[in-house]
Design an enzyme around this catalytic site. Structure first.
Site, PDB file in Angstrom:
ATOM      1  N   ASN A 218      32.840  42.487 -22.480  1.00 57.38           N
ATOM      2  CA  ASN A 218      32.543  42.042 -23.848  1.00 57.38           C
ATOM      3  C   ASN A 218      32.594  43.197 -24.836  1.00 57.38           C
ATOM      4  OD1 ASN A 218      32.421  39.377 -23.300  1.00 57.38           O
ATOM      5  ND2 ASN A 218      30.206  39.183 -23.376  1.00 57.38           N
ATOM      6  N   GLY A 268      30.948  37.292 -33.861  1.00 56.93           N
ATOM      7  CA  GLY A 268      29.563  36.832 -33.747  1.00 56.93           C
ATOM      8  C   GLY A 268      29.430  36.077 -32.442  1.00 56.93           C
ATOM      9  N   CYS A 271      27.269  35.724 -27.355  1.00 58.55           N
ATOM     10  CA  CYS A 271      27.386  36.780 -26.336  1.00 58.55           C
ATOM     11  C   CYS A 271      27.605  38.188 -26.883  1.00 58.55           C
ATOM     12  CB  CYS A 271      28.516  36.432 -25.371  1.00 58.55           C
ATOM     13  SG  CYS A 271      28.090  35.032 -24.324  1.00 58.55           S
TER      14      CYS A 271
HETATM   15  N1  LIG Z   1      27.752  30.993 -23.848  1.00 58.07           N
HETATM   16  C1  LIG Z   1      28.780  31.691 -23.411  1.00 58.07           C
HETATM   17  O1  LIG Z   1      29.881  31.612 -23.931  1.00 58.07           O
HETATM   18  C2  LIG Z   1      28.625  32.624 -22.222  1.00 58.07           C
HETATM   19  C3  LIG Z   1      29.772  33.132 -21.592  1.00 58.07           C
HETATM   20  C4  LIG Z   1      29.612  33.966 -20.496  1.00 58.07           C
HETATM   21  C5  LIG Z   1      28.336  34.311 -20.049  1.00 58.07           C
HETATM   22  N2  LIG Z   1      27.246  33.826 -20.702  1.00 58.07           N
HETATM   23  C6  LIG Z   1      25.922  34.171 -20.181  1.00 58.07           C
HETATM   24  O2  LIG Z   1      25.501  33.075 -19.360  1.00 58.07           O
HETATM   25  C7  LIG Z   1      24.086  32.871 -19.507  1.00 58.07           C
HETATM   26  C8  LIG Z   1      23.828  31.457 -20.016  1.00 58.07           C
HETATM   27  O3  LIG Z   1      24.412  31.337 -21.289  1.00 58.07           O
HETATM   28  P1  LIG Z   1      24.318  29.975 -22.144  1.00 58.07           P
HETATM   29  O4  LIG Z   1      24.982  30.255 -23.439  1.00 58.07           O
HETATM   30  O5  LIG Z   1      24.790  28.842 -21.295  1.00 58.07           O
HETATM   31  O6  LIG Z   1      22.712  29.896 -22.302  1.00 58.07           O
HETATM   32  P2  LIG Z   1      21.795  28.960 -23.221  1.00 58.07           P
HETATM   33  O7  LIG Z   1      20.695  29.846 -23.678  1.00 58.07           O
HETATM   34  O8  LIG Z   1      22.608  28.222 -24.217  1.00 58.07           O
HETATM   35  O9  LIG Z   1      21.223  27.889 -22.195  1.00 58.07           O
HETATM   36  C9  LIG Z   1      20.385  28.237 -21.169  1.00 58.07           C
HETATM   37  C10 LIG Z   1      19.671  27.002 -20.619  1.00 58.07           C
HETATM   38  O10 LIG Z   1      18.790  27.462 -19.580  1.00 58.07           O
HETATM   39  C11 LIG Z   1      17.633  26.635 -19.629  1.00 58.07           C
HETATM   40  N3  LIG Z   1      16.539  27.294 -18.887  1.00 58.07           N
HETATM   41  C12 LIG Z   1      15.656  28.232 -19.313  1.00 58.07           C
HETATM   42  N4  LIG Z   1      14.821  28.554 -18.322  1.00 58.07           N
HETATM   43  C13 LIG Z   1      15.157  27.830 -17.247  1.00 58.07           C
HETATM   44  C14 LIG Z   1      14.675  27.733 -15.916  1.00 58.07           C
HETATM   45  N5  LIG Z   1      13.670  28.498 -15.470  1.00 58.07           N
HETATM   46  N6  LIG Z   1      15.277  26.871 -15.081  1.00 58.07           N
HETATM   47  C15 LIG Z   1      16.304  26.111 -15.482  1.00 58.07           C
HETATM   48  N7  LIG Z   1      16.821  26.161 -16.731  1.00 58.07           N
HETATM   49  C16 LIG Z   1      16.263  27.010 -17.593  1.00 58.07           C
HETATM   50  C17 LIG Z   1      17.378  26.440 -21.109  1.00 58.07           C
HETATM   51  O11 LIG Z   1      16.549  25.320 -21.356  1.00 58.07           O
HETATM   52  C18 LIG Z   1      18.815  26.245 -21.636  1.00 58.07           C
HETATM   53  O12 LIG Z   1      19.176  24.880 -21.634  1.00 58.07           O
HETATM   54  C19 LIG Z   1      23.612  33.968 -20.446  1.00 58.07           C
HETATM   55  O13 LIG Z   1      23.191  35.061 -19.679  1.00 58.07           O
HETATM   56  C20 LIG Z   1      24.842  34.339 -21.225  1.00 58.07           C
HETATM   57  O14 LIG Z   1      24.811  35.658 -21.706  1.00 58.07           O
HETATM   58  C21 LIG Z   1      27.350  32.971 -21.766  1.00 58.07           C
END
Ligand SMILES: NC(=O)c1ccc[n+]([C@@H]2O[C@H](COP(=O)([O-])OP(=O)(O)OC[C@H]3O[C@@H](n4cnc5c(N)ncnc54)[C@H](O)[C@@H]3O)[C@@H](O)[C@H]2O)c1
Length: 446
Positions: A218, A268, A271
């Site tokens: 990233n 923005g 991530c």
């Molecule tokens: N969004 C992206 O494009 C992207 C791409 C690559 C990697 N990532 C990484 O992947 C991870 C997830 O990203 P996201 O955007 O999907 O996250 P997000 O924050 O949009 O969603 C996370 C979900 O996890 C749930 N959650 C919280 N605690 C929990 C628990 N104990 N058990 C089960 N569920 C729980 C929340 O309610 C939420 O629905 C992050 O580390 C992010 O950096 C994101």
């Protein structure tokens, strides 16, 4: 058929879960957010993502995907993915609370079963998290040593919102980190079966290298964008120069490549901002100042206000001027406004005393939660232009690309267009009598 649980149903967890389920695996998604679970049960996508609704409808109807808020259902799974959020803390470090909670829940459910389970950390986490946080928590809560009752792998995710389903099905590569050869082989075999002939290269390495790969990836992409924005600023001050031609010219060099060389109002999203902050913060804990990454962030912060500066150059004072913002999501094909450039951009215009009217094909609801009645909202791009003194293209949605120069002329009070994503032809707009400027477009003297 593999039995899989996925903890966290955000863009990463939910897309991953339905893609696994579509291939016949039995998948259960676990998330404490009951509103989200209700929507998913009705096959409603809780956020905008192409193909997601179709995949949800299909997998729920076939019975290969279901959801729960009770993590004890995890004990029947062969694979447990941790895909929870890892947001920034106040000080820029990563908040690992959700990762820790998920590890506790998985560990506790493992205590209740004799079945071996492979735990996979898909969330983006700082180096050392799998080894020094997830593993000890799993061992403590399950009462079993890693490698015996359960295996543990790091498996960072690279999917892009807006293209997430395709990316999950056809990734460029798969990174598997770990210290337990058996666990890593099991995960590699699962992916081989899942992807079949389209299995991409698989990188096997340590937990820590896998964790750094995600941040480095990233940071590199953000650096490319900040780099071309720097060149755009040079081009804007160079008569007859155009950053688009410059990007094409350098992008054809195989060593550089053309992707992520679109100059604009900055990066923005959910991530890049948090991951770069985390990398900077982590480096500092190692007594190292990552000056280049800091410059990438600083360049981006300035770039977010570039459209305000260009509007001032065109209109003078912005007080009382009506500014139309086309695009609010941090990129097209998503409704995600986390750290979207449109937010500081709109705040910049409001600080100058301007009136802002905005439109986005997907992110209106999220925008309303942020700006409430401080701005007005249009229901289509043409309505957004009505009586505007200046229009800013802030997100490069396809829907905007087909709006003809004539529409800007007819609808706007003053036809001033600042193309913050370079989706229009400067010549075409200028020849229609529109005052057109764009990021990286130099003053034309001939
Ligand atoms: N969004 C992206 O494009 C992207 C791409 C690559 C990697 N990532 C990484 O992947 C991870 C997830 O990203 P996201 O955007 O999907 O996250 P997000 O924050 O949009 O969603 C996370 C979900 O996890 C749930 N959650 C919280 N605690 C929990 C628990 N104990 N058990 C089960 N569920 C729980 C929340 O309610 C939420 O629905 C992050 O580390 C992010 O950096 C994101």
């Amino acid at each position: 058929m593999t039995q899989i649980s996925v903890f966290g149903l955000g863009p990463v967890g939910l897309v991953t879960a339905v893609c696994f389920a579509r291939k016949g695996n039995q998948v259960i998604g676990i998330d404490p957010d009951r509103d989200r679970l209700e929507k998913i049960r009705e096959a409603e996508a809780p956020f905008f993502e192409p193909k997601l609704k179709e995949y949800l409808t299909d997998t729920i109807a076939k019975g290969t995907f279901s959801v729960a808020d009770d993590s004890s259902v995890n004990m029947r799974s062969d694979l447990a993915y941790i895909a929870v959020g890892t947001p920034s803390s106040e000080d820029g470090s990563v908040d690992l609370t959700y990762v820790r909670n998920a590890a506790v829940a998985i560990g506790q459910s493992l205590r209740e079963t004799t079945q071996y389970q492979l735990v996979v950390v898909k969330s983006t986490v700082i180096p050392g998290t799998a080894r020094t946080l997830v593993k000890p928590v799993l061992e403590r809560e399950s009462g079993k040593p890693a490698g015996k009752g359960f295996g543990l792998c790091s498996n960072p995710e690279f999917l892009r919102e807006g293209n997430a389903v395709r990316d999950a099905e056809l990734p460029d590569r798969i990174v598997i980190g770990g210290e337990d050869v058996d666990a890593m082989t099991r995960l590699g075999n699962f992916y081989k079966e899942f992807h079949g002939e389209t299995t991409p290269p698989v990188i096997r390495t340590t937990h820590e290298s896998a964790e750094v790969i995600k941040y480095a990836n990233n940071a590199f992409l953000a650096m490319k964008v900040s780099f071309i924005n720097t060149i755009a600023n040079v081009a804007e001050r160079t008569p007859n120069a155009d950053v688009k031609a410059i990007a094409e010219g350098i992008g054809l060099d195989e060593r550089i490549g053309s992707k992520f060389l679109n100059a604009g109002l900055g990066w923005g999203g959910s991530c890049f901002p948090k991951d770069l902050k985390a990398l900077i913060r982590y480096s500092k804990t190692l007594d190292y100042d990552p000056e280049m990454i800091e410059a990438v962030v600083a360049t981006n912060e300035k770039q977010k206000q570039r459209a305000v500066q260009l509007a001032k150059l065109a209109l003078g004072s912005l007080k009382g001027k009506r500014i139309a913002i086309l695009g609010l999501a941090f990129k097209p094909e998503t409704d995600d406004m986390r750290e979207a450039v449109s937010i500081p951009l709109i705040r910049g215009f409001l600080t100058e005393g301007a009136n802002v009217v905005a439109y986005d094909p997907a992110a209106m609801q999220n925008a309303k939660a942020i700006f409430r009645d401080r701005i007005t909202y249009a229901s289509d791009p043409c309505g957004c232009l009505d009586q505007a003194d200046c229009c800013i293209i802030a997100t490069e949605w396809d829907e905007f690309k087909t709006v003809a120069p004539r529409v800007f002329l007819e609808r706007m009070r003053r036809p001033v267009v600042i193309d913050g994503r370079r989706i229009y032809s400067a010549d075409e707009f200028s020849s229609e009598g529109i005052r057109f400027s764009g990021i990286g477009l130099g003053p034309r003297v001939c």
